[in-house]
Scaffold this motif. Structure first.
Motif, PDB file in Angstrom:
ATOM      1  N   LEU A   1     -65.216  11.366  60.617  1.00  0.00           N
ATOM      2  CA  LEU A   1     -65.120  12.089  61.739  1.00  0.00           C
ATOM      3  C   LEU A   1     -66.553  11.664  62.373  1.00  0.00           C
ATOM      4  O   LEU A   1     -65.672  11.484  63.630  1.00  0.00           O
ATOM      5  CB  LEU A   1     -65.166  13.813  61.827  1.00  0.00           C
ATOM      6  CG  LEU A   1     -64.226  14.500  61.180  1.00  0.00           C
ATOM      7  CD1 LEU A   1     -63.807  15.969  61.156  1.00  0.00           C
ATOM      8  CD2 LEU A   1     -63.060  14.300  63.181  1.00  0.00           C
ATOM      9  N   LEU A   2     -67.305  12.024  61.984  1.00  0.00           N
ATOM     10  CA  LEU A   2     -68.344  11.291  62.497  1.00  0.00           C
ATOM     11  C   LEU A   2     -68.102   9.906  63.146  1.00  0.00           C
ATOM     12  O   LEU A   2     -68.629   9.487  64.476  1.00  0.00           O
ATOM     13  CB  LEU A   2     -69.744  11.664  61.706  1.00  0.00           C
ATOM     14  CG  LEU A   2     -70.524  11.630  62.111  1.00  0.00           C
ATOM     15  CD1 LEU A   2     -71.042  13.001  63.088  1.00  0.00           C
ATOM     16  CD2 LEU A   2     -71.847  11.683  61.161  1.00  0.00           C
ATOM     17  N   LEU A   3     -67.203   8.894  62.767  1.00  0.00           N
ATOM     18  CA  LEU A   3     -67.796   7.899  62.409  1.00  0.00           C
ATOM     19  C   LEU A   3     -66.631   7.402  63.587  1.00  0.00           C
ATOM     20  O   LEU A   3     -66.660   7.284  64.721  1.00  0.00           O
ATOM     21  CB  LEU A   3     -67.204   7.514  61.701  1.00  0.00           C
ATOM     22  CG  LEU A   3     -68.953   6.968  60.565  1.00  0.00           C
ATOM     23  CD1 LEU A   3     -68.376   5.616  59.027  1.00  0.00           C
ATOM     24  CD2 LEU A   3     -69.422   6.288  60.902  1.00  0.00           C
ATOM     25  N   ALA A   4     -65.516   8.159  63.748  1.00  0.00           N
ATOM     26  CA  ALA A   4     -64.534   8.351  64.513  1.00  0.00           C
ATOM     27  C   ALA A   4     -64.910   8.411  65.355  1.00  0.00           C
ATOM     28  O   ALA A   4     -64.856   8.350  66.956  1.00  0.00           O
ATOM     29  CB  ALA A   4     -63.254   8.644  64.405  1.00  0.00           C
TER      30      ALA A   4
ATOM     31  N   LEU B   1     -68.669  16.446  52.925  1.00  0.00           N
ATOM     32  CA  LEU B   1     -68.468  14.757  53.701  1.00  0.00           C
ATOM     33  C   LEU B   1     -68.131  13.520  53.890  1.00  0.00           C
ATOM     34  O   LEU B   1     -67.699  13.558  54.198  1.00  0.00           O
ATOM     35  CB  LEU B   1     -70.075  14.656  52.449  1.00  0.00           C
ATOM     36  CG  LEU B   1     -71.211  15.045  52.198  1.00  0.00           C
ATOM     37  CD1 LEU B   1     -72.479  14.161  51.925  1.00  0.00           C
ATOM     38  CD2 LEU B   1     -71.843  15.357  54.075  1.00  0.00           C
ATOM     39  N   ALA B   2     -67.032  13.646  52.407  1.00  0.00           N
ATOM     40  CA  ALA B   2     -66.159  13.140  52.283  1.00  0.00           C
ATOM     41  C   ALA B   2     -64.905  13.525  53.526  1.00  0.00           C
ATOM     42  O   ALA B   2     -64.333  11.829  54.457  1.00  0.00           O
ATOM     43  CB  ALA B   2     -64.525  13.046  51.101  1.00  0.00           C
ATOM     44  N   LEU B   3     -64.575  14.307  54.315  1.00  0.00           N
ATOM     45  CA  LEU B   3     -64.072  15.012  55.490  1.00  0.00           C
ATOM     46  C   LEU B   3     -64.961  14.516  56.418  1.00  0.00           C
ATOM     47  O   LEU B   3     -64.425  14.203  57.790  1.00  0.00           O
ATOM     48  CB  LEU B   3     -64.184  16.324  54.912  1.00  0.00           C
ATOM     49  CG  LEU B   3     -62.447  17.143  56.315  1.00  0.00           C
ATOM     50  CD1 LEU B   3     -61.825  16.829  55.636  1.00  0.00           C
ATOM     51  CD2 LEU B   3     -62.841  18.109  56.378  1.00  0.00           C
ATOM     52  N   LEU B   4     -66.562  14.944  56.573  1.00  0.00           N
ATOM     53  CA  LEU B   4     -67.056  14.747  58.097  1.00  0.00           C
ATOM     54  C   LEU B   4     -67.911  13.712  58.468  1.00  0.00           C
ATOM     55  O   LEU B   4     -67.443  13.454  59.139  1.00  0.00           O
ATOM     56  CB  LEU B   4     -68.159  15.533  57.501  1.00  0.00           C
ATOM     57  CG  LEU B   4     -68.091  17.303  57.660  1.00  0.00           C
ATOM     58  CD1 LEU B   4     -69.237  18.204  57.749  1.00  0.00           C
ATOM     59  CD2 LEU B   4     -67.013  17.925  59.099  1.00  0.00           C
TER      60      LEU B   4
ATOM     61  N   LEU C   1     -74.064  15.909  64.693  1.00  0.00           N
ATOM     62  CA  LEU C   1     -74.960  15.307  63.312  1.00  0.00           C
ATOM     63  C   LEU C   1     -75.296  16.643  63.340  1.00  0.00           C
ATOM     64  O   LEU C   1     -75.125  16.697  62.031  1.00  0.00           O
ATOM     65  CB  LEU C   1     -75.676  14.507  64.016  1.00  0.00           C
ATOM     66  CG  LEU C   1     -75.715  13.584  62.651  1.00  0.00           C
ATOM     67  CD1 LEU C   1     -75.392  12.903  62.766  1.00  0.00           C
ATOM     68  CD2 LEU C   1     -77.680  13.198  63.144  1.00  0.00           C
ATOM     69  N   LEU C   2     -75.634  17.493  64.283  1.00  0.00           N
ATOM     70  CA  LEU C   2     -76.318  19.204  64.057  1.00  0.00           C
ATOM     71  C   LEU C   2     -75.342  19.987  63.425  1.00  0.00           C
ATOM     72  O   LEU C   2     -75.346  20.771  61.763  1.00  0.00           O
ATOM     73  CB  LEU C   2     -76.622  19.804  65.449  1.00  0.00           C
ATOM     74  CG  LEU C   2     -77.872  19.286  65.291  1.00  0.00           C
ATOM     75  CD1 LEU C   2     -78.483  19.832  66.816  1.00  0.00           C
ATOM     76  CD2 LEU C   2     -79.124  19.932  64.646  1.00  0.00           C
ATOM     77  N   ILE C   3     -73.984  19.639  63.751  1.00  0.00           N
ATOM     78  CA  ILE C   3     -72.593  20.176  62.573  1.00  0.00           C
ATOM     79  C   ILE C   3     -72.890  19.917  61.675  1.00  0.00           C
ATOM     80  O   ILE C   3     -72.715  20.691  60.682  1.00  0.00           O
ATOM     81  CB  ILE C   3     -71.542  20.365  63.772  1.00  0.00           C
ATOM     82  CG1 ILE C   3     -71.619  20.819  65.532  1.00  0.00           C
ATOM     83  CG2 ILE C   3     -70.294  20.280  63.268  1.00  0.00           C
ATOM     84  CD1 ILE C   3     -70.372  20.910  66.131  1.00  0.00           C
ATOM     85  N   VAL C   4     -72.773  18.802  60.984  1.00  0.00           N
ATOM     86  CA  VAL C   4     -72.621  18.281  60.007  1.00  0.00           C
ATOM     87  C   VAL C   4     -73.410  18.762  59.016  1.00  0.00           C
ATOM     88  O   VAL C   4     -73.470  19.299  57.916  1.00  0.00           O
ATOM     89  CB  VAL C   4     -72.432  16.845  59.792  1.00  0.00           C
ATOM     90  CG1 VAL C   4     -72.476  16.630  58.565  1.00  0.00           C
ATOM     91  CG2 VAL C   4     -71.206  16.190  60.611  1.00  0.00           C
TER      92      VAL C   4
END
Lengths: 224, 465
Positions: B23-26, B17-20, B172-175
């Motif tokens: 990324l999601l926000l960017a 989560l710390a990684l994704l 989102l689905l990927i996360v």
């Protein structure tokens, strides 16, 4: 000689009583601490053999009361507690010697003799070893009935050895015994006295052994 | 395990989560910018067309800019399903000829004949505007008229939202999918551990066999090897203990059996000489038994498992060793052994437990006296060598063959055909005490190659800390 045995184990008490009676001592027996304490109060005994683990009153407590009341009866502790602390505690409380159970009767009797001898120290009773006799009051030594020619210092050395016969006496103890006299005594001086004493004690049935680094020991010897 | 903050699963998920999440926000910010760009691109052109249509209606009459906008045309212009549309026409002097005077001018006016798009506010609403500079050459006026058309952002925002949604949903689905995969993967990866746990839970406490390593993941193998190693050591230690108990019971039963036999025989016997003989035997057995019992107790006292702590203190070895020697004088005399004591310095201090050190030296001297024939010599020496204190006991006995020199410290190990009546525990006691003091013990020939010299080295107080 009257000895009080304080021991609650009947087998051991019986064995001790019989063997000491055999050696010519008068023996009484106490089976618990309170009894022992009251029997010791009158000071009729020449020696008490005291077990530590006693019912009613612990041996250490018996000893403490005896010494508190000024009783000077020599006490030999017999203990099955071999933690050295309790031995030390006993000696601090005023015991004169200790033995750990089990022990050999021969050794016990030797220690009893030594304690009784020590008890008689002030009493000027002649000491003997083999054919040698030492009279503390006259400060003279005899082989059978023949008086020995000894210097005052040789007498001093012989007295210390006689008082502790069978035990190692180190040079410091000999020097202490001679210190009434005088000036400094070197190690060599003591060796010289011992050497002279040995010569004079030939054929007395007594010999002075040297224990390297430990001291000297006077003992009766047979044959050779 | 799942409730533990140190759970592997939770840790992996947290890292993921710390990684994704950044990324999601960017991605979201990027999508927003892109969506805006494309929706502007789509609608800006029609805005410009409206501006051009409006410009067509601009006329110059006697040098004045006028706009002739029939109501129908206005309606057409202003009509939009979703948005409000505004316009403003300004003459070269900057006087508003028609439309909304509140519509702000662009910060950078367009070149003649050119146009600019810009964002601004109108009546509290965010609007997108185009400004077209209409050249007035060839007419009676000079300069240029500015034609502005603006519209609210409703349909643009709608389009942007659609674009964002279309872009963000898959991310989102990927996360979510990655999280689910990690969860599943960890569970699958930990399954071998779970199987191990079950295997251990079902094990009997007596079963100290190695755990099979087949099928275990490579990451778990070191743990398994360490466990099997521990099992191995436990097995050895238990076997040693069992040997010790077997030896001890043998050593105790034998003299007891002798005692019993001799006592029963003596009771049946009438001949005083035979009774005497039996009594002698009884005494010998008793002596051996007492020695054994006190040695067993001493060993139990000095063993690390006794839980007794060492009473560390600074001790002068010279009087200690001398006094232990004194205790053995009687034994030495009885055996006609010349027992001697030497100290190279008047005072040699070490750090240690005085009672244990006495016990240690007493055993060494006792051993030397036991195995040295009559008229032999036993010498105890205390010396100091650099940063170590040494305690040596040397005898003139028959010596210990080199191949036996390590085994003699084992419990109940006695040299073959050794004389004397030792029980084989003395040196084991010595070793335990030396170990407890972090000392060293060496065994070698005595001087002139005869006898045995045992040397114990202990740290001096300063070095021991």
């Amino acid at each position: 000689m009257r000895i009080l045995i304080v021991e609650d184990d009947p087998t051991l008490a019986d064995g001790l009583t019989r063997s000491l009676q055999q050696s010519g001592y008068a023996v009484d027996c106490a089976v618990n601490g309170e009894q022992a304490s009251s029997m010791l109060r009158d000071g009729v005994y020449d020696l008490a053999i005291l077990d530590l683990g006693l019912p009613r009153l612990d041996g250490i407590e018996v000893l403490r009361r005896l010494r508190q009341q000024g009783g000077r009866t020599p006490v030999l502790i017999l203990t099955a507690r071999d933690a050295v602390e309790s031995r030390v505690q006993g000696l601090d409380m005023g015991a004169d010697d200790y033995m750990i159970k089990p022990f050999s009767l021969i050794e016990l009797e030797a220690r009893i003799r030594a304690l009784i001898r020590r008890g008689q120290l002030g009493s000027n009773i002649p000491l003997s070893c083999g054919r040698l006799t030492f009279d503390p009051s006259a400060r003279r030594a005899y082989i059978e009935n023949r008086a020995l020619e000894l210097s005052a210092r040789e007498i001093g050395v012989l007295e210390v050895l006689m008082l502790r016969q069978g035990k190692v006496v180190n040079k410091e103890q000999i020097m202490e015994a001679l210190c009434n006299w005088d000036e400094d005594l070197g190690d060599n001086a003591i060796e010289v006295y011992i050497h002279r004493l040995r010569k004079k004690l030939e054929c007395s049935g007594v010999r002075i052994r040297t224990l390297r680094g430990l001291g000297y020991l006077l003992e009766a010897h047979h044959g050779e | 395990m799942a409730n533990d903050s140190r759970s592997l699963r939770r840790q992996l998920l947290l890292w993921l989560l710390a990684l994704l999440v950044p990324l999601l926000l960017a991605g979201a910010v990027g999508s927003y910018l892109l969506a805006n760009h494309f929706s502007n691109l789509a609608y800006d052109r029609s805005l410009f067309r409206a501006a051009l249509a409006l410009a067509d209606q601009v006329e110059v009459l006697q040098g004045r800019v006028v706009v002739d906008l029939p109501q129908k045309a206005l309606d057409l212009l202003e009509y939009d399903k979703d948005d409000w549309i505004y316009y403003r026409i300004t003459d070269p002097q900057g006087i508003t000829v028609a439309g909304e005077t509140g519509l702000a001018l662009p910060s950078h006016p367009p070149k003649p004949g050119g146009h600019v798009y810009y964002d601004t506010q109108l009546a509290g609403k965010s609007v997108r505007a185009v400004a077209f500079a209409l050249p007035l050459e060839g007419t009676s006026a000079r300069g240029q008229a500015l034609v502005q058309v603006a519209e609210t952002r409703a349909k643009r925002d709608l389009l942007a939202e659609e674009i964002i949604l279309a872009m963000m949903l898959p991310q989102l689905l990927i996360v979510l999918l990655a999280g689910a995969l990690v969860h599943f993967g960890v569970s699958r990866g930990l399954a071998p551990l779970e199987r191990l746990r079950q295997a251990f839970a079902q094990r009997s406490h007596r079963d100290l066999s190695a755990v099979p390593c087949e099928g275990a993941p490579r990451e778990v193998l070191p743990l398994l090897h360490a466990m099997n190693d521990l099992m191995q050591r436990l097995r050895e230690s238990i076997a040693q203990q069992q040997r010790f108990i077997a030896d001890a019971s043998h050593q105790m039963r034998t003299p007891l059996a002798g005692l019993q036999t001799q006592a029963e025989m003596a009771l049946r016997e009438n001949d005083p000489a035979r009774i005497q003989h039996a009594l002698e035997r009884i005494r010998a057995s008793t002596v051996r038994l007492s020695h054994l019992v006190s040695q067993l107790l001493a060993l139990a006292r000095v063993e690390p498992s006794s839980g007794k702590e060492i009473h560390w203190q600074t001790i002068d070895l010279v009087p200690l060793a001398r006094s232990v020697c004194m205790d053995h004088v009687a034994d030495a005399l009885a055996k006609q052994i010349d027992l001697g004591f030497e100290a190279t310095l008047p005072k040699i201090e070490v750090q240690g437990d005085p009672l244990m050190l006495r016990e240690m030296l007493a055993n060494l001297i006792d051993n030397a006296l036991r195995y040295t024939p009559a008229r032999g010599k036993v010498t105890v020496t205390v010396l100091q060598d650099n940063d170590q204190a040494m305690l040596a006991v040397e005898d003139t006995g028959s010596g210990i063959p080199p191949e036996e020199r390590t085994r003699i410290f084992e419990r109940f190990h006695r040299l073959a055909d050794s004389p004397g009546d030792g029980c084989g525990l003395g040196l084991a006691i010595v070793r335990e005490i030396v170990l407890a003091h972090q000392g060293e013990i060496t065994v070698e020939h005595g001087k002139e190659g005869r006898g045995t010299r045992m040397t114990i080295r202990l740290s001096l107080p300063a070095a021991a800390g």
